[in-house]
Write a protein that holds these residues in place. Structure first.
Motif, PDB file in Angstrom:
ATOM      1  N   UNK A 174     -36.593 -36.603  16.094  1.00  0.00           N
ATOM      2  CA  UNK A 174     -35.579 -36.089  14.997  1.00  0.00           C
ATOM      3  C   UNK A 174     -35.608 -37.012  13.811  1.00  0.00           C
ATOM      4  N   UNK A 175     -35.818 -38.281  14.156  1.00  0.00           N
ATOM      5  CA  UNK A 175     -35.997 -39.365  12.727  1.00  0.00           C
ATOM      6  C   UNK A 175     -37.084 -38.906  11.804  1.00  0.00           C
ATOM      7  N   UNK A 176     -38.137 -38.540  12.289  1.00  0.00           N
ATOM      8  CA  UNK A 176     -39.312 -38.018  11.672  1.00  0.00           C
ATOM      9  C   UNK A 176     -39.244 -36.802  10.792  1.00  0.00           C
ATOM     10  N   UNK A 177     -38.684 -35.843  11.799  1.00  0.00           N
ATOM     11  CA  UNK A 177     -38.345 -34.462  11.262  1.00  0.00           C
ATOM     12  C   UNK A 177     -37.580 -34.345  10.282  1.00  0.00           C
ATOM     13  N   UNK A 178     -36.582 -35.047  10.388  1.00  0.00           N
ATOM     14  CA  UNK A 178     -35.341 -35.129   9.271  1.00  0.00           C
ATOM     15  C   UNK A 178     -35.460 -36.041   8.175  1.00  0.00           C
TER      16      UNK A 178
END
Length: 200
Positions: free
Chosen positions: A115-119
């Protein structure tokens, strides 16, 4: 990279990209051979083959044209598109785009990192957030021919990112995905692929 990405997005937003104009009903009659790998409704049961159901129509059409022209190599599809017209490809794209994707589930231990990478991307590596092109829910951008990612098989996403990183796949606009993927390590690729699989 971020300036290039923003510039490209603005250009695409202003000029647009040719939209697919296929007939989904006609396409349904033309996808029998596709079903073996991608499923009758585009929901592949094999994680190494992409789910086509619910994918953005313009993106599907671009990929089919690229594969037919030899601009994207997919060994399993060698010769399968040779006798299909542009209208056939548009109809097939419209059919799969009209189907509902069956969502997957992310591995719980990968969600936070993915989620950190995606967002937010990975700032210290110059990796842009996936949401910039693929949207917060992973629905992509049909007008810009950016693919929907939400619900896609993690194995397929992981394989695609590794192919972009290695330069084995090179049909991305302005090398955007190659520039991103080459900066990511295997753990980061795995995490974002798992996160995408459960995104909806």
């Amino acid at each position: 990279m971020n300036k290039l990405l923003i510039s490209l997005l603005v250009t695409l937003g202003i000029t647009g990209v040719a939209h697919a104009a296929g007939d989904a009903a006609e396409g349904k009659q033309k996808v029998a051979v596709c079903a073996a790998c991608h499923g009758a409704d585009g929901n592949s049961l094999a994680p190494n083959f992409p789910k086509l159901a619910g994918q953005n129509e313009s993106y599907l059409l671009k990929q089919l044209k690229d594969i037919k022209a030899g601009d994207r190599t997919v060994l399993e599809m060698t010769g399968m598109l040779t006798n299909l017209s542009e209208e056939d490809l548009a109809d097939i794209s419209a059919f799969f785009a009209s189907q509902k994707i069956q969502l997957g589930q992310a591995a719980e231990d990968q969600v936070a990192a993915g989620q950190q990478i995606f967002r937010a991307g990975i700032a210290d590596k110059g990796v842009a957030a996936c949401t910039a092109c693929h949207g917060p829910q992973g629905k992509g951008n049909n007008a810009a021919s950016f693919p929907a990612l939400g619900g896609q098989s993690a194995a397929y996403i992981e394989s695609s990112l590794k192919k972009f990183a290695a330069g084995e796949r090179a049909n991305d606009p302005a090398g955007m995905m190659r520039d991103i993927a080459v900066k990511m390590n295997d753990a980061e690729i795995k995490a974002v692929a798992q996160y995408v699989q459960g995104l909806h």
